[in-house]
Design a protein around this motif. Structure first.
Motif, PDB file in Angstrom:
ATOM      1  N   ALA A  75       0.831  -1.201   0.000  1.00 42.46           N
ATOM      2  CA  ALA A  75       0.000   0.000   0.000  1.00 42.46           C
ATOM      3  C   ALA A  75       0.866   1.252   0.000  1.00 42.46           C
ATOM      4  O   ALA A  75       0.544   2.242  -0.677  1.00 42.46           O
ATOM      5  N   CYS A 131      -1.943   3.308  -2.251  1.00 48.14           N
ATOM      6  CA  CYS A 131      -3.348   2.939  -2.145  1.00 48.14           C
ATOM      7  C   CYS A 131      -3.577   2.367  -0.755  1.00 48.14           C
ATOM      8  O   CYS A 131      -2.676   2.410   0.094  1.00 48.14           O
ATOM      9  N   SER A 132      -4.718   1.815  -0.493  1.00 45.60           N
ATOM     10  CA  SER A 132      -5.012   1.253   0.823  1.00 45.60           C
ATOM     11  C   SER A 132      -4.793  -0.254   0.819  1.00 45.60           C
ATOM     12  O   SER A 132      -4.885  -0.902  -0.233  1.00 45.60           O
ATOM     13  N   SER A 183       4.002   5.180  -7.467  1.00 49.32           N
ATOM     14  CA  SER A 183       3.605   3.792  -7.687  1.00 49.32           C
ATOM     15  C   SER A 183       4.856   2.930  -7.775  1.00 49.32           C
ATOM     16  O   SER A 183       5.979   3.406  -7.566  1.00 49.32           O
ATOM     17  N   LEU A 190      -2.986  -2.434 -10.162  1.00 47.91           N
ATOM     18  CA  LEU A 190      -3.009  -1.267  -9.288  1.00 47.91           C
ATOM     19  C   LEU A 190      -1.942  -0.234  -9.641  1.00 47.91           C
ATOM     20  O   LEU A 190      -1.955   0.874  -9.093  1.00 47.91           O
ATOM     21  N   GLU A 240      -7.665  -2.074  -0.868  1.00 44.47           N
ATOM     22  CA  GLU A 240      -7.644  -2.104  -2.335  1.00 44.47           C
ATOM     23  C   GLU A 240      -6.768  -3.241  -2.845  1.00 44.47           C
ATOM     24  O   GLU A 240      -7.099  -3.901  -3.841  1.00 44.47           O
TER      25      GLU A 240
END
Length: 715
Positions: free
Chosen positions: A418, A423-424, A451, A445, A427
Motif C-alpha cells: 500500500a 493505495c489502501s 507507484s 493497481l 484495495e
C-alpha cells in the motif's frame, strides 16, 4: 555437480521452514511482536522505549551518529532530541542505567559519510555509564552489519535501520519534506526500511547475542539483568502478534578459530524452495548468485511461484552504482532468461517530483513467502551477507491453522505494498481476490504518479566490461590467500607459478652476482658508465630515445625474452621511473599484439604452445575477467607471451585484458626497474645511502617472492 539451490530443493521436504541448527540459531517465544515501517516510527519508538528503561540498553550497529534527531516536530520534551545528548542525559537522570553501544569500526572509504573519532567525541559528552566502542573484531574486508537494540532484556528491535544519518523518513516519502535533513541542514532523498519489535524470551536470546558480540570485540563481559516491573514496550507501537515463536538467524564469518555460521544463507534458500504461490522480497542489494540461481530454478518450473522483487532504482553513491548495480544487473539477467512463464517482476518505488539523481532508497531486508513465512533483519541479498558480514534476522512462520500469524504476515505485506502503490491495504486485498494472483494484482493497481515501476537492470557493455566479477566486490567469505588463489588461479597453474617465482628469485640473485663481478673484475671496463652514457646519447632526442627503447623492449618481449630480464636491463640503462614507463608501455603494447594474435590463431596452435592448460585457463579468464588477469600477471603461471595468446583465444574482452595487465604488471615492473637502477648506482657511485637503498629494495623483493611462493604452496 549439484549446486546449493539443487541441494536445498532436495532437502527442504518437511512442512516447517524453520529448523533450529539448520537455518536458524534458536526459536523462542515472543509475548508480543510488531513490524515498524520506516525510521520516523522506529526512532520515536526507540526513544519511548529508552525512556522506560531501568537497567540496561544494548545497541549494535553498522553505524551510529550522535547528531541524529529522534523526532522532527516542535513538541516540548524533557530530553534532548539529538540521540547522543538524549542518551547522555537519560543516563544522568536514571541512576543505575547503563548503555553499551557497539558500532562497526568502519573502513575509511565511508569516512565522508561518517563522523570521525565518534567514540572519543561521545566519551567527552557522556557519563561513565555510557560505554561506546568501535568493533573491529572481524576478518579483513568484513563489517559488523547487525542492527539490534535490546532494552532491559525485555524487548528488542531488529531490522535494517541504524541510528544514523540519512535514515529518518515517513511512509509518505515526500519529495520535498523539510524534516528530511541531516544535522548540517542538508536534505537527503527518501528512505524506506523495516524493523521488527519483539518482547519475551526471544529478546533475552538477542541480549545474549549482543553481549557475546561485545565480549568478542573488547574482551570483557556485560552482566545480564533481571528486569521486573513494567515492560519498556513503547505505547506508540500496537501489538500485532501475541504468544508466537520467533526464530533468530545469523551470519558470522570464520574468525580466530570460530567456525562460520551461515544460517542466513540457508534460511533464504529453504524459504525459496518452500514457496508455492509467491515470494515477495524487498532489499537494498540483489547480487547473491546462489539466491539468484535458486530463484531462477523456481521460475523455470511450470507451476512455480510468482517472484516479486522491490529494489531501489539505483543504490547510494557512484561507487555502489558502478559496482553493486552492475553485479545486480548480471544476476537479474540470468533470472530473466530463466523466467519462461512470465512470473518474475522487478520493481522500484517511484515518487514523482524527486530530483533527477534522487530515488527512494529501499534499504529494507524483508522476505515474505505465501503469507506463511516472513523474515526481517539486517541481511542483504548479497554475497557479503551470506558469509562475510555479521548479520541478524528474525523470522516468523505460520503453521497450519495458525490464522493469527498468517494475518500478521499478510497485513505486513499489504501495508508495504500500500505504501509503494499509494493505495489502501483494502484495495490490494480486493485486487488479489479479483486476480487470484499477486503479480496480476500489482499490475492492476500500478498507475501514473507515485507507484511501483518496472526496474531496468540492464548494464551497458562498456561499463560491464570494466567491472570485475563479484568475487572481489561482493565476496561470500573473508579475504584470504586461499580465497584469492581458489577464485583466480587455476589449480594446475600453481605449481608453475611457484617454479617461475623461483626463477624470478634466481634473476635477482644473478643480478647481485653480476654487480659483484662488475665491481671486482675487468667487466667494469667494458660496461662502464661512460659507454652506457654514450649509448643513450646516440639515440638523439628524448622522444627518439623513448621510441627506440620501447620498440626494442616490445620486440624482445614478442620473441619471448622474459619480461623480468628486460626490466633489469631497462633499470640499468635508464633512470628508475623513466625505465618503468618505457618498460610498462612496451609490455602493454606487446600484450595487445599477443592478444590480437591469439584471436587470429587457431586454438590447436595455441594448445601446442600452452599445453593442456588452454581450456581451463581460458575459462577462468573469461569467468573472472580483469582481476584474474591482474593476479596472473603478479603470479606468472604461464610465460608472458603465452598468456597473451590464451587471453586472446578466450572470451575475455580486450578492455578487461589491457586494464588487468596494466594493474598486474605495474607493481612488479616498478620494483624491478627501481631495484636495478638503485643497484647500478650503488656499484658505479658507491655511498652509504646508495648501498642502503639498493639493499633495501633487494631485501623487499626477496621477501615478497618468498611470501607469494609460500601463499601458493599453502593453497
Amino acid at each position: 555437480m549439484n549446486t546449493d539451490a539443487d541441494r536445498i530443493t532436495e532437502e527442504a521436504t518437511g512442512e516447517n521452514i524453520l529448523l533450529p541448527g539448520r537455518n536458524c540459531w534458536v526459536q523462542e517465544e515472543a509475548t508480543r511482536a510488531s513490524v515498524i515501517i520506516d525510521a520516523a516510527a522506529y526512532f520515536a519508538a526507540f526513544a519511548e522505549a529508552c525512556e522506560a528503561a531501568q537497567h540496561q540498553i544494548l545497541i549494535l550497529g553498522w553505524d551510529f551518529d550522535r547528531h541524529v534527531r529522534l523526532h522532527r516536530d516542535d513538541a516540548e520534551r524533557d530530553l534532548p532530541d539529538q540521540i547522543g545528548a538524549f542518551l547522555a542525559k537519560l543516563i544522568r537522570q536514571r541512576r543505575g542505567l547503563k548503555v553499551y553501544l557497539l558500532s562497526w569500526d568502519f573502513n575509511m572509504i565511508y569516512a565522508a559519510e561518517r563522523e570521525l573519532l565518534p567514540a572519543l567525541r561521545l566519551r567527552m559528552q557522556a557519563p561513565s555509564r555510557f560505554h561506546f566502542r568501535l568493533d573491529n573484531s572481524h576478518p579483513k574486508g568484513a563489517s559488523h552489519h547487525q542492527k539490534l537494540v535490546v532494552i532491559d532484556d525485555r524487548i528488542a528491535f531488529v531490522g535494517g535501520i541504524d541510528l544514523s544519518r540519512w535514515r529518518w523518513d515517513t511512509p509518505e516519502h515526500k519529495p520535498d519534506d523539510p524534516r528530511r535533513t541531516d544535522a548540517s541542514g542538508k536534505q537527503y532523498p527518501p528512505f524506506h526500511d523495516v524493523m521488527m519489535l519483539v518482547e519475551g524470551a526471544v529478546a533475552i536470546r538477542l541480549a545474549e547475542l549482543a553481549r557475546e558480540r561485545w565480549r568478542r570485540a573488547h574482551g570483557w563481559r556485560i552482566k545480564p539483568v533481571a528486569s521486573t516491573g513494567e515492560s519498556p514496550w513503547p505505547q506508540s507501537v500496537k501489538t500485532q502478534l501475541s504468544g508466537h515463536s520467533v526464530a533468530i538467524a545469523r551470519t558470522e564469518p570464520a574468525y580466530r578459530g570460530r567456525q562460520a555460521v551461515m544460517e542466513v544463507k540457508q534460511l533464504y534458500l529453504d524459504a525459496i524452495a518452500s514457496a508455492r504461490k509467491f515470494i515477495y522480497l524487498e532489499n537494498q542489494y540483489f547480487t547473491a548468485g546462489v539466491l539468484a540461481e535458486a530463484l531462477a530454478k523456481r521460475l523455470a518450473e511450470s507451476n512455480g511461484p510468482d517472484v516479486v522483487l522491490v529494489l531501489p532504482e539505483k543504490t547510494g553513491g557512484w561507487l555502489e552504482q558502478m559496482t553493486m548495480d552492475v553485479l545486480r544487473g548480471r544476476v537479474i539477467d540470468a533470472m530473466q532468461k530463466a523466467d519462461r512463464h512470465g512470473r518474475l517482476r522487478i520493481y522500484y518505488p517511484y515518487q514523482p517530483e524527486l530530483q533527477a539523481d534522487d530515488c527512494i532508497s529501499v534499504h529494507a531486508k524483508l522476505v515474505i513467502v505465501d503469507d506463511r513465512f516472513m523474515r526481517i533483519g539486517s541481511s542483504n541479498t548479497s554475497n557479503r551477507s551470506m558469509g562475510l558480514d555479521t548479520e541478524c534476522d528474525l523470522a516468523v512462520e505460520a503453521e497450519a491453522g495458525d490464522s493469527d500469524a498468517r494475518d500478521f504476515i499478510r497485513d505486513t505485506r499489504l501495508r508495504l505494498l500500500a505504501e509503494h502503490l499509494d493505495c489502501s491495504p483494502a484495495e490490494i486485498l480486493e485486487a488479489e481476490s479479483d486476480e487470484n494472483n499477486l503479480v496480476a494484482a500489482i499490475e492492476s493497481l500500478r498507475r501514473e504518479g507515485r507507484s511501483l515501476r518496472p526496474l531496468d537492470c540492464s548494464v551497458a557493455d562498456e561499463v560491464d566490461g570494466l567491472i570485475p566479477d563479484s568475487g572481489l566486490i561482493d565476496p561470500p567469505e573473508p579475504f584470504s590467500p586461499d580465497y584469492f588463489v581458489d577464485e583466480y588461479v587455476p589449480e594446475e597453474g600453481r605449481h608453475a607459478g611457484r617454479r617461475r617465482l623461483l626463477a624470478f628469485l634466481g634473476i635477482i640473485l644473478g643480478l647481485l652476482a653480476l654487480a659483484a663481478a662488475w665491481r671486482w673484475t675487468p667487466l667494469n671496463d667494458w660496461l662502464s658508465p661512460q659507454r652506457l652514457g654514450e649509448l643513450i646519447a646516440s639515440f638523439g632526442s628524448s622522444e627518439m630515445r623513448a621510441l627506440v627503447a620501447i620498440g626494442i623492449f616490445m620486440f624482445a618481449s614478442l620473441l619471448m625474452v622474459p619480461v623480468t630480464l628486460l626490466a633489469v636491463v631497462a633499470g640499468i640503462v635508464f633512470s628508475g621511473w623513466e625505465a618503468f614507463v618505457y618498460m610498462l608501455t612496451a609490455a602493454i603494447l606487446s600484450s595487445a599484439i599477443g592478444y590480437i594474435a591469439g584471436q587470429l590463431m587457431s586454438r590447436g596452435a595455441i594448445e601446442r604452445l600452452s599445453g593442456s592448460r588452454l581450456e581451463r585457463l581460458s575459462k577462468r579468464l573469461a569467468e573472472r575477467g580483469t582481476i584474474a588477469i591482474a593476479l596472473l600477471r603478479m603470479i606468472p603461471i604461464a610465460p608472458f607471451a603465452v598468456l597473451n595468446l590464451v587471453a586472446g583465444a578466450s572470451h575475455l574482452s580486450f578492455r578487461q585484458f589491457i586494464v588487468g595487465s596494466a594493474l598486474g604488471m605495474a607493481p612488479g615492473l616498478a620494483a624491478i626497474t627501481l631495484f636495478s637502477t638503485s643497484l647500478w648506482r650503488a656499484i658505479t657511485e658507491p655511498s652509504w645511502i646508495s648501498i642502503a637503498v639498493a639493499t633495501g629494495f633487494g631485501c623487499c623483493l626477496v621477501l615478497l617472492t618468498w611470501l607469494v611462493k609460500r601463499w601458493l604452496r599453502s593453497s
